[in-house]
Design a protein around this motif. Sequence first.
Motif, PDB file in Angstrom:
ATOM      1  N   UNK A 334      49.525  40.188  44.509  1.00  9.30           N
ATOM      2  CA  UNK A 334      50.104  40.598  45.523  1.00  9.30           C
ATOM      3  C   UNK A 334      50.518  41.182  46.319  1.00  9.30           C
ATOM      4  N   UNK A 335      49.601  41.848  46.904  1.00  8.75           N
ATOM      5  CA  UNK A 335      50.485  43.072  48.086  1.00  8.75           C
ATOM      6  C   UNK A 335      50.811  41.836  49.628  1.00  8.75           C
ATOM      7  N   UNK A 336      52.104  42.212  49.916  1.00 12.05           N
ATOM      8  CA  UNK A 336      52.532  40.816  50.359  1.00 12.05           C
ATOM      9  C   UNK A 336      52.314  40.987  51.682  1.00 12.05           C
ATOM     10  N   UNK A 337      52.438  42.674  52.906  1.00 13.17           N
ATOM     11  CA  UNK A 337      52.253  42.628  53.601  1.00 13.17           C
ATOM     12  C   UNK A 337      50.402  43.583  53.798  1.00 13.17           C
ATOM     13  N   UNK A 338      49.454  42.946  53.089  1.00 12.66           N
ATOM     14  CA  UNK A 338      47.758  43.313  53.461  1.00 12.66           C
ATOM     15  C   UNK A 338      47.682  43.051  55.239  1.00 12.66           C
ATOM     16  N   UNK A 339      48.156  41.965  55.576  1.00 12.71           N
ATOM     17  CA  UNK A 339      48.150  41.582  57.011  1.00 12.71           C
ATOM     18  C   UNK A 339      49.698  41.943  57.187  1.00 12.71           C
ATOM     19  N   UNK A 340      50.160  42.821  58.310  1.00 18.17           N
ATOM     20  CA  UNK A 340      51.274  42.667  58.971  1.00 18.17           C
ATOM     21  C   UNK A 340      52.283  42.112  60.568  1.00 18.17           C
ATOM     22  N   UNK A 341      51.948  40.679  60.137  1.00 18.03           N
ATOM     23  CA  UNK A 341      52.676  40.237  60.613  1.00 18.03           C
ATOM     24  C   UNK A 341      53.851  39.388  59.742  1.00 18.03           C
ATOM     25  N   UNK A 342      54.178  38.616  61.119  1.00 15.25           N
ATOM     26  CA  UNK A 342      55.594  37.646  59.709  1.00 15.25           C
ATOM     27  C   UNK A 342      55.304  36.126  59.403  1.00 15.25           C
ATOM     28  N   UNK A 343      54.139  35.741  59.987  1.00 16.79           N
ATOM     29  CA  UNK A 343      53.735  34.824  59.268  1.00 16.79           C
ATOM     30  C   UNK A 343      52.505  34.794  58.269  1.00 16.79           C
ATOM     31  N   UNK A 344      52.717  35.763  58.439  1.00 21.70           N
ATOM     32  CA  UNK A 344      51.374  36.393  56.931  1.00 21.70           C
ATOM     33  C   UNK A 344      51.834  36.258  56.108  1.00 21.70           C
ATOM     34  N   UNK A 345      52.920  37.194  55.828  1.00 23.30           N
ATOM     35  CA  UNK A 345      54.058  38.356  54.826  1.00 23.30           C
ATOM     36  C   UNK A 345      55.089  36.572  54.316  1.00 23.30           C
ATOM     37  N   UNK A 346      55.015  36.230  55.378  1.00 20.31           N
ATOM     38  CA  UNK A 346      55.823  34.385  54.479  1.00 20.31           C
ATOM     39  C   UNK A 346      54.693  34.150  54.261  1.00 20.31           C
ATOM     40  N   UNK A 347      53.953  33.582  54.155  1.00 24.86           N
ATOM     41  CA  UNK A 347      52.593  32.921  53.338  1.00 24.86           C
ATOM     42  C   UNK A 347      52.247  33.668  52.178  1.00 24.86           C
ATOM     43  N   UNK A 348      52.467  35.255  52.353  1.00 28.33           N
ATOM     44  CA  UNK A 348      52.313  35.456  50.879  1.00 28.33           C
ATOM     45  C   UNK A 348      53.179  35.453  49.519  1.00 28.33           C
ATOM     46  N   UNK A 349      54.467  35.091  50.765  1.00 24.97           N
ATOM     47  CA  UNK A 349      55.980  35.154  49.880  1.00 24.97           C
ATOM     48  C   UNK A 349      55.749  33.544  49.004  1.00 24.97           C
ATOM     49  N   UNK A 350      55.104  32.540  49.982  1.00 27.02           N
ATOM     50  CA  UNK A 350      55.412  31.969  49.514  1.00 27.02           C
ATOM     51  C   UNK A 350      54.056  31.210  48.715  1.00 27.02           C
ATOM     52  N   UNK A 351      53.034  31.798  48.439  1.00 26.72           N
ATOM     53  CA  UNK A 351      52.224  32.450  47.314  1.00 26.72           C
ATOM     54  C   UNK A 351      52.812  32.464  46.313  1.00 26.72           C
ATOM     55  N   UNK A 352      53.228  34.274  46.768  1.00 25.88           N
ATOM     56  CA  UNK A 352      53.842  34.837  45.149  1.00 25.88           C
ATOM     57  C   UNK A 352      54.649  33.455  44.043  1.00 25.88           C
ATOM     58  N   UNK A 353      55.547  32.919  45.459  1.00 27.51           N
ATOM     59  CA  UNK A 353      56.526  31.880  44.563  1.00 27.51           C
ATOM     60  C   UNK A 353      55.707  30.329  43.833  1.00 27.51           C
ATOM     61  N   UNK A 354      54.798  30.447  44.135  1.00 28.10           N
ATOM     62  CA  UNK A 354      53.711  28.859  43.530  1.00 28.10           C
ATOM     63  C   UNK A 354      53.102  30.001  42.312  1.00 28.10           C
ATOM     64  N   UNK A 355      52.533  31.139  42.345  1.00 25.85           N
ATOM     65  CA  UNK A 355      51.747  31.803  41.480  1.00 25.85           C
ATOM     66  C   UNK A 355      53.351  31.580  40.352  1.00 25.85           C
ATOM     67  N   UNK A 356      54.313  32.723  40.673  1.00 23.33           N
ATOM     68  CA  UNK A 356      54.838  32.713  39.196  1.00 23.33           C
ATOM     69  C   UNK A 356      55.721  31.595  38.508  1.00 23.33           C
ATOM     70  N   UNK A 357      55.491  29.847  39.164  1.00 22.47           N
ATOM     71  CA  UNK A 357      55.918  28.956  38.741  1.00 22.47           C
ATOM     72  C   UNK A 357      54.919  28.745  38.089  1.00 22.47           C
ATOM     73  N   UNK A 358      53.593  28.585  38.136  1.00 22.36           N
ATOM     74  CA  UNK A 358      52.478  28.606  37.306  1.00 22.36           C
ATOM     75  C   UNK A 358      52.105  29.652  36.382  1.00 22.36           C
ATOM     76  N   UNK A 359      52.045  31.334  36.137  1.00 23.36           N
ATOM     77  CA  UNK A 359      52.466  31.821  35.040  1.00 23.36           C
ATOM     78  C   UNK A 359      53.598  31.937  34.568  1.00 23.36           C
TER      79      UNK A 359
END
Length: 410
Positions: A334-359
């Motif tokens: 995951x590239x957290x700031x591929x879209x350099x906007x606050x809401x987009x970064x927060x969304x990628x961080x949430x996805x990062x958490x979800x994948x960590x719980x799954x993998x």
Amino acid sequence: MSLPSDDILTRPLGVPEPADASLKGRLARLRARLRPAHVYAGLAALPTGALAILLIVGDPRGGEPRTHAEIALREAPADQPRPASMEQPRMAEAEPAPPLQRSAEEVESASGVTVFRPSGSAAPSEAVVIRVPTVSVKLAPAPDARLVERGRHGAMPKVGEGRLRPLDLYARPEEPGSGPRIAILLTGLGTGQAATASAIVKLPPQVSLAFSPYGEVERSAARARDFGHEVMVQVPMEPFDYPDSDPGPQTLLTGARPAENADRLAWVMSRVPGAIGLANLMGSKLITDATALEPLLREVAARGLGFVDDGTAQRSLVASLAAKTKAPAARAEIVLDAAPRAEAIDAELARLEAQARAKGFVLASAGAQPLTIERVARWAKDLDARGIRLVPVSAALRTPAAGTRLSRAE
């Protein structure tokens, strides 16, 4: 009106004045012979300066204001102490000489206070961060003489006796615990002093920092290690739109001779003592070219380092060639700031958490932009309370088959 020739106002030059003449007598005779009307008319015709001369004639000081004052020194009464200013100076008592003033770097090093300034300036023109580090995990000192050899560009990392690798010695130890794990690599450090200082002091020490090889990178990387961050150095690699997009000097090129790329790679590896490995700086073209990429990964393995693909390039060959060259390597999912906007970064961080719980484990990357640093720092504050551990990037490089797991996620 006729005036006698002995008058001071009309006597021709060179004619001696009478022997009995005196200044006071001459003036008296002059006043007696002049009628008031003549006096008034003459005074009116005189210039101001001449009139002033007439008024001060006979004054030996030329009319200067003066006064007379008598100054007498009196002894202070015996029952009153003398003022400190009247006391006689005393010889200094023998005492140890004060230490010589130390440089700012020596003071900072001795006190543990870190001060970040823009390069080449004594006074800060950008943001300055001053912080006393409170580090619970100390990294091994760098460079370690056992893992260094001299090269054409300076000190080069090497594998030491007993197969001791820089990747193992300089890595941040992973703190014990259980549960899902996340590793984050922040890239692009060192080129902006304010962003570099902010990342070092604001982000958790488990976040690994990758430095550009340019500028005064050695000092900045050493400061990062003082705060507990393990560090990497980025390799400038050819992108598809090179030279419109230019990573900088010493860029590895797909069309360059192998010896030329090897020399440029050696220069990069000499830039940051204590680095656990390398990461790409751009490189969308070279990272997909097996002929140019394979020698790089072989050198990484031979030097006891690791390699991280930041995940920004499509069709990367890092995972497949890492298995072939036996180089410790991993690719960010995951590239957290591929879209350099606050809401987009927060969304990628949430996805990062979800994948960590799954993998169980996920590696992410991000650039050293102020917005990214602020959002990641805010997200990480209560990560432990959410049951997730933040670990250094070396956990991905030192884990068996980590590269294989990441290659399936592409």
